[in-house]
Design a protein around this motif. Structure first.
Motif, short mmCIF file in Angstrom:
data_model
loop_
_atom_site.label_atom_id
_atom_site.label_comp_id
_atom_site.label_asym_id
_atom_site.label_seq_id
_atom_site.Cartn_x
_atom_site.Cartn_y
_atom_site.Cartn_z
N SER A 2 0.83 -1.21 0.00
CA SER A 2 0.00 0.00 0.00
C SER A 2 0.85 1.25 0.00
O SER A 2 1.81 1.37 0.74
N THR A 3 0.49 2.16 -0.86
CA THR A 3 1.21 3.41 -0.90
C THR A 3 0.42 4.51 -0.21
O THR A 3 0.88 5.61 -0.08
N LEU A 4 -0.79 4.21 0.20
CA LEU A 4 -1.64 5.24 0.79
C LEU A 4 -1.52 5.21 2.30
O LEU A 4 -0.93 4.32 2.89
N ALA A 5 -2.11 6.22 2.89
CA ALA A 5 -2.10 6.29 4.33
C ALA A 5 -3.00 5.20 4.88
O ALA A 5 -4.21 5.27 4.77
N VAL A 6 -2.40 4.18 5.39
CA VAL A 6 -3.20 3.10 5.95
C VAL A 6 -3.02 3.14 7.47
O VAL A 6 -1.90 3.12 7.97
N ASP A 7 -4.13 3.24 8.14
CA ASP A 7 -4.06 3.29 9.58
C ASP A 7 -4.12 1.87 10.11
O ASP A 7 -5.11 1.18 9.93
N ALA A 13 -13.00 -0.58 6.42
CA ALA A 13 -14.42 -0.42 6.73
C ALA A 13 -15.22 -1.63 6.28
O ALA A 13 -16.14 -2.06 6.95
N VAL A 14 -14.86 -2.16 5.15
CA VAL A 14 -15.58 -3.32 4.66
C VAL A 14 -14.58 -4.46 4.57
O VAL A 14 -13.49 -4.31 4.03
N ALA A 212 -15.52 3.43 -17.57
CA ALA A 212 -16.20 4.30 -16.60
C ALA A 212 -17.67 4.50 -17.00
O ALA A 212 -18.56 4.50 -16.16
N ALA A 219 -21.85 9.26 -13.29
CA ALA A 219 -20.62 9.67 -12.61
C ALA A 219 -19.55 10.00 -13.64
O ALA A 219 -18.80 10.97 -13.48
N ALA A 223 -17.73 13.61 -14.32
CA ALA A 223 -16.28 13.72 -14.17
C ALA A 223 -15.67 14.27 -15.46
O ALA A 223 -14.46 14.28 -15.62
N ARG A 280 -12.16 -10.78 -14.04
CA ARG A 280 -12.98 -10.10 -13.06
C ARG A 280 -14.42 -10.26 -13.51
O ARG A 280 -14.78 -9.83 -14.60
N ARG A 335 -21.10 -10.61 -5.54
CA ARG A 335 -20.21 -9.50 -5.22
C ARG A 335 -20.71 -8.69 -4.04
O ARG A 335 -21.87 -8.41 -3.94
#
Lengths: 335, 514
Positions: A2-7, A13-14, A212, A219, A223, A280, A335
C-alpha cells in the motif's frame, strides 16, 4: 504494497471478500475455465486421432478469427452497457460489398482499394448507429435489430441474391487462405486486432473512459467524460471489426455469400459473455472474449468431428450462451 | 375523543451510522387532520415508511384499528387496513389514463369476471373525481397533466379504495396559492366525513392553517404533540429546531477583500421551474452555504453552474470572464468541481479502483508524452500524494471504491477534483451517509481547502453543518434567493428563517416569520 495512508489500528471499513469458497463462488469464478478444460478433454478422449492433431488445433485457431473480429467489436460496446445487434446483417452486407467492389464482373477495383472501401463503409455505418444511439437517444436494441435486416436486405439486393464466384483475383483469396510459418494469415490478423483492442481498452484514456461509462454513466459524465462521443466511437469500432470479419469470410470462401454474417450474432455475444465470467466477473475484456470465441470454435469443430448434425451444434451453442449468462449473473450476485 | 385509528409507540429504527427513529410515538385519529413537522432527517419519513409497511422497526409497536400489527406487515397489509399514502414522488403511469391510474392496483370493475369493464371504470372514477371536486378528465393521459393535477390524481387513487387514513407527504410542492387552497378544502371535506389525515409539510403557515393537531419530530423522536390552536408559527419553528446546537470552535475567515473580482459571479440564473433569477458572488477563500429545503432548487443551482443540466438564462463569470457551462467537461476546464449529492450514483464508479476514480477527471495528465497511452506509475504517484494529503484510508490504491466507508468515498471524490486543479468546489450534502467522526474531518478539510485559496460552496439540509463550516449563507426557496447571512449572524433560527421564508423577495437578511 500500500502506498496510501493506511491506519493499522482501524480495520478496513468493509471486510475483504469472504474467504470461504461456496459452490456458487466456485462455479462463477472458475466455471468457464473448468468447462473449457473439460470440453477439451472430452473431445481428446472421444476423438484422439482426429481432434488432437496439429491440423485440427490450428484449424480451430484459424476458423475462430472471423467470429472473433465481430465479438471484439461487440465487446467494446458492451463495456459501455450498449448493444449492437446489427453486426449479423452488417457483416453479410460488407462480405458481399467487398466482392462486388473487387470482382471484375462488377466494379472491378483493385482488391486493396476494395478492402479499404469496405473498412470505410463498415466504420461509417457503425458510426451512423452510434450517432443515432448516443445523440438522438434512439433505443440501441430495437434500432440495431432493424438496421440488421436493412443491411442484410441491401446485401442480397447488391447481387440479386446470388453468390459471386468469378472475377476474384487470387491475391484476395490468399489473404485468408495463405499461411506464414505454417500458420494461417487469419491467425496473425486476429492477433493484431486483439492486441490493438486490448491496448485500447486497457492502456489508453478512451478505453478507461469507456469502462467508466459502463460502470456509472452519470458519474462518468460528471467527471467530464465525453460520453456521447465515446459511445458513438464504440459503434464505429463494431463497424470496423464487422468489415474485417466480412473481408476474411469472403476471402476464405473466394466468393460472396449474402448470408455470411447472419450466424455470427449469437456466437459473438456468447463469446463476450463467456469472456466476462473469466477474470474479473462481469467485466468484458477483449482477451476474455478471445478465449470465449476460441472455446465456441473448439466446440463447433469438435462436434463436427463427432459427426453431430448442424441443429445439434446450434442447440449446444445456444445452451452454452444461456449457461454463460447464468454464470455471469451468479458471479455479479455474489459480489 | 375517539380511539386512535393508528397508534405507534416507541418506534426505533437503526441504520448503519444513523438512528432514524429513536422512540417515536404517534397517534392518528379519524376525523382529524394531523400535521407532522420536523427538519429533514428528523424521522418524519421513517415513521411514514413504518406505517406504509415499507420498513420494519427494530422495536416498538404499531396498532391499526385497535389490533396490534404482527410481523409480516407490508404495503399490502397497510392497504387492506385502510391506510393510503401519497408520497412525494409522483409515482403514476404517464402512459395510462386518469381512470386507469386511479384504479391501478385496486380491483378493476369486470365483465364476465375477466374483461375489464372500461366504461364502468370511467364512470366510477368520474364520480369519485366529482365528489372530490377534482377537475380532471378521466380519459386524459396522466403524462399530459400538470404536476398539480397529477398529485390530485394520486390523492384520488389513494381514496378510490376506501381508505380510513390518508397520509400526504409534502403534497403542495410546486402548487400555487390557489391550488393549495383547493387542496386544503378537499382535505377538510375528507376530515368532515371521518377520514384521518396525516399532513407532512415544511410549510409552517400551511400546517397552522389546515391542521387540528401538530406533532413535531426531532432526532427520531416526537418532541411535541399539541393542538394546533395552542401553537403559533414561532412556537412551531422553535419546536422544530429545538435548542440551538452548541457551535463548535473555529472561525477564521481568511482575509477577504470584497473589492476583489469574485472567483465566481452568478447573475440571474434561470432554469424554470426549479431555478429562478438566482444571483450571488463567491470569493476565493470563502465557504458559501446554500440553505434551503429538499426540492428548493439549491442542488439544481449547483448542477447548472457545473453544466450538468442545461441553463436557460443568466450569466456565469469565472475570474471575471464569461463562461457558459455547456457540459461538465467545460466546467471542469474552468476549474469547477462538483461533489454530487448522490455519491453512489453520480460521484463514483463503484467497480473502479480508488486510483481510477481519482484520476478520472485528470487522466490526460497521466499519459506518455505525445501518446494516448496512460501511465499507471504516474497515476499511482498522484493517488498516493493526494491520498496522503487527505488522509485517505484504504487497503490499497487498487481497492474497489465501493468497498470504502462513506467518509473515504467522499475523500476519493474530493481527491479527483484536487487532481483536476479545481478552484471552485461545490459540495452537495458532503456529510450525507458519513459517520460523525468522518463528518468533522470533512468539515476541517473544507476549511483547509478554503484557506488554500479555493472557493467553496456547501449545500446541506442540516443547518448545524452550515453553521459549522460556512462563512456566508444564501437562502434558496422555490428556486429563488430569499436572502443572505454573514458569519456573525449564522445561527440555527436565522437559517430556518432563510430556508422557510414565506416571502421570496430578496433581502439582505432573512425575514422574520409571524
Amino acid at each position: 504494497m500500500s502506498t496510501l495512508a493506511v491506519d493499522p489500528t482501524t480495520p478496513p471499513a468493509v471486510k475483504p471478500a469472504r474467504k470461504s469458497f461456496g459452490a456458487r463462488e466456485l462455479v462463477s469464478r472458475y466455471g468457464v475455465l473448468v468447462a473449457i478444460v473439460l470440453t477439451f478433454l472430452i473431445f481428446s478422449l472421444l476423438r484422439p486421432d482426429s481432434f488432437l492433431t496439429r491440423l485440427t488445433l490450428l484449424g480451430i485457431l484459424r476458423d475462430c478469427v472471423p467470429l472473433l473480429m465481430v465479438a471484439l467489436g461487440v465487446t467494446v460496446v458492451m463495456v459501455m452497457n450498449q448493444f449492437d445487434l446489427s453486426v449479423g446483417g452488417l457483416t453479410s452486407l460488407l462480405a458481399v460489398f467487398v466482392v462486388v467492389a473487387l470482382s471484375s464482373e462488377y466494379w472491378g477495383f483493385n482488391y486493396w482499394v476494395a478492402i479499404l472501401l469496405t473498412l470505410a463503409l463498415g466504420a461509417a455505418l457503425g458510426s451512423l448507429s452510434g450517432i443515432a444511439v448516443a445523440y438522438l437517444r434512439l433505443p440501441a436494441f430495437i434500432l440495431t435489430i432493424a438496421l440488421s435486416t436493412v443491411y442484410a436486405g441491401v446485401g442480397l439486393q447488391l447481387t440479386d441474391s446470388n453468390s459471386v464466384f468469378s472475377g476474384i483475383p487470387s491475391g484476395f483469396v490468399d489473404i485468408a487462405s495463405g499461411t506464414l510459418f505454417g500458420i494461417s494469415n487469419q491467425v496473425y490478423i486476429g492477433a493484431v486486432v486483439l492486441a490493438l483492442l486490448h491496448v485500447l481498452m486497457r492502456h489508453t484514456e478512451p478505453g478507461r473512459y469507456m469502462y467508466a461509462i459502463g460502470g456509472n454513466v452519470e458519474a462518468a459524465r460528471l467527471a467530464g467524460v465525453r460520453v456521447r462521443v465515446l459511445i458513438a466511437s464504440g459503434f464505429a469500432i463494431v463497424g470496423l471489426t464487422a468489415a474485417i470479419s466480412a473481408i476474411l469470410l469472403s476471402s476464405q470462401a473466394g466468393a460472396s455469400n449474402p448470408n455470411a454474417g447472419l450466424g455470427q450474432l449469437l456466437p459473438a455475444y456468447a463469446a463476450a459473455f463467456l469472456g466476462s465470467s473469466l477474470f474479473r466477473v462481469g467485466v468484458f475484456t477483449p482477451v476474455g472474449t478471445a478465449i470465449g470465441a476460441l472455446y465456441l470454435q473448439m466446440i463447433g469443430s469438435g462436434l463436427t468431428l463427432l459427426n453431430l448434425s448442424g441443429p445439434m451444434v446450434s442447440i449446444i451453442q445456444g445452451g452454452i450462451l444461456v449457461a454463460a449468462i447464468g454464470i455471469s449473473r451468479l458471479a455479479r450476485g455474489s459480489r | 375523543m375517539s380511539q386512535p385509528y393508528v397508534r405507534c409507540r416507541e418506534l426505533v429504527k437503526q441504520y448503519p451510522g444513523v438512528r432514524a427513529l429513536d422512540g417515536a410515538s404517534l397517534d392518528v385519529r379519524e376525523g382529524e387532520i394531523l400535521g407532522l413537522l420536523g427538519k429533514n432527517g428528523a424521522g418524519k419519513s421513517s415513521v411514514i415508511k413504518v406505517l406504509a409497511g415499507l420498513v420494519q422497526p427494530d422495536s416498538g409497536t404499531l396498532e391499526v384499528s385497535g389490533n396490534l400489527v404482527k410481523s409480516g406487515y407490508g404495503p399490502r397489509t397497510a392497504y387492506e387496513l385502510g391506510l393510503a399514502f401519497v408520497h412525494q414522488e409522483l409515482n403514476n403511469v404517464p402512459d395510462m389514463t386518469v381512470a386507469e391510474n386511479v384504479t391501478l392496483g385496486t380491483s378493476y370493475p369486470r365483465r364476465a369476471g375477466v374483461l375489464i369493464d372500461h366504461r364502468r371504470m370511467r364512470r366510477e372514477v368520474a364520480k369519485l373525481l366529482d365528489r372530490l371536486s377534482i377537475d380532471v378528465d378521466p380519459n386524459a393521459y396522466v403524462g399530459s397533466l400538470s404536476a398539480t393535477q397529477q398529485r390530485l390524481v394520486m390523492i384520488a387513487r389513494a381514496l378510490h379504495h376506501d381508505a380510513r387514513v390518508l397520509v400526504l407527504d409534502e403534497p403542495t410542492v410546486s402548487f400555487t396559492d390557489h391550488e393549495i387552497q383547493h387542496l386544503h378544502q378537499l382535505i377538510r371535506g375528507l376530515r368532515d366525513v371521518g377520514h384521518g389525515i396525516v399532513y407532512v409539510s415544511h410549510r409552517i403557515a400551511e400546517v397552522k392553517a389546515l391542521t387540528d393537531r401538530v406533532v413535531v419530530m426531532q432526532d427520531g423522536r416526537d418532541v411535541c404533540d399539541r393542538r394546533t390552536d395552542e401553537l403559533d408559527e414561532a412556537a412551531m419553528i422553535e419546536a422544530i429546531t429545538g435548542k440551538p446546537a452548541p457551535i463548535s470552535v473555529r472561525r477564521t475567515v481568511s482575509a477577504l477583500d470584497k473589492h476583489d473580482v469574485p472567483v465566481l459571479r452568478v447573475r440571474n440564473l434561470n432554469a424554470p421551474p426549479r431555478v429562478r433569477d438566482v444571483s450571488f458572488d463567491l470569493h476565493a477563500g470563502e465557504v458559501l452555504g446554500l440553505v434551503g429545503l429538499v426540492g428548493s432548487g439549491r442542488s439544481e443551482v449547483a448542477r447548472l453552474i457545473f453544466g450538468a443540466d442545461p441553463l436557460v438564462g443568466g450569466t456565469i463569470e469565472v475570474d471575471g470572464k464569461q463562461f457558459r457551462p455547456r457540459n461538465p467537461t467545460a466546467a471542469i476546464a474552468n476549474g469547477i468541481g462538483l461533489l454530487p449529492e448522490d455519491r453512489r450514483h453520480e460521484g463514483l464508479v463503484a467497480n473502479f479502483s480508488v486510483r481510477a476514480n481519482i484520476s478520472l477527471a485528470s487522466l490526460r495528465r497521466h499519459r506518455w508524452t505525445w501518446t494516448p497511452f496512460t501511465r499507471r506509475s504516474s497515476e499511482l504517484l498522484a493517488t498516493s500524494r493526494v491520498g496522503t494529503e487527505l488522509a485517505l484510508k484504504t487497503a490499497s490504491s487498487e481497492t474497489m471504491v465501493g468497498d470504502l466507508s462513506g467518509g473515504n468515498q467522499q475523500k476519493v471524490v474530493i481527491a479527483r477534483w484536487l487532481e483536476a486543479d479545481s478552484r471552485i468546489l461545490i459540495f452537495d450534502e458532503p456529510a450525507q451517509g458519513v459517520d460523525v467522526g468522518a463528518k468533522e474531518e470533512i468539515f476541517r478539510l473544507i476549511e483547509r481547502l478554503a484557506q488554500s485559496g479555493r472557493a467553496i460552496i456547501v449545500i446541506s439540509s442540516d443547518f448545524s453543518e452550515l453553521i459549522r463550516v460556512c462563512t456566508r449563507v444564501v437562502g434558496i426557496r422555490e428556486g429563488r434567493v430569499t436572502g443572505e447571512l454573514q458569519l456573525p449572524e449564522l445561527a440555527e433560527d436565522s437559517l430556518v428563517r432563510l430556508a422557510y421564508a414565506d416571502d421570496a423577495s430578496p433581502s439582505s437578511t432573512g425575514r422574520m416569520l409571524g
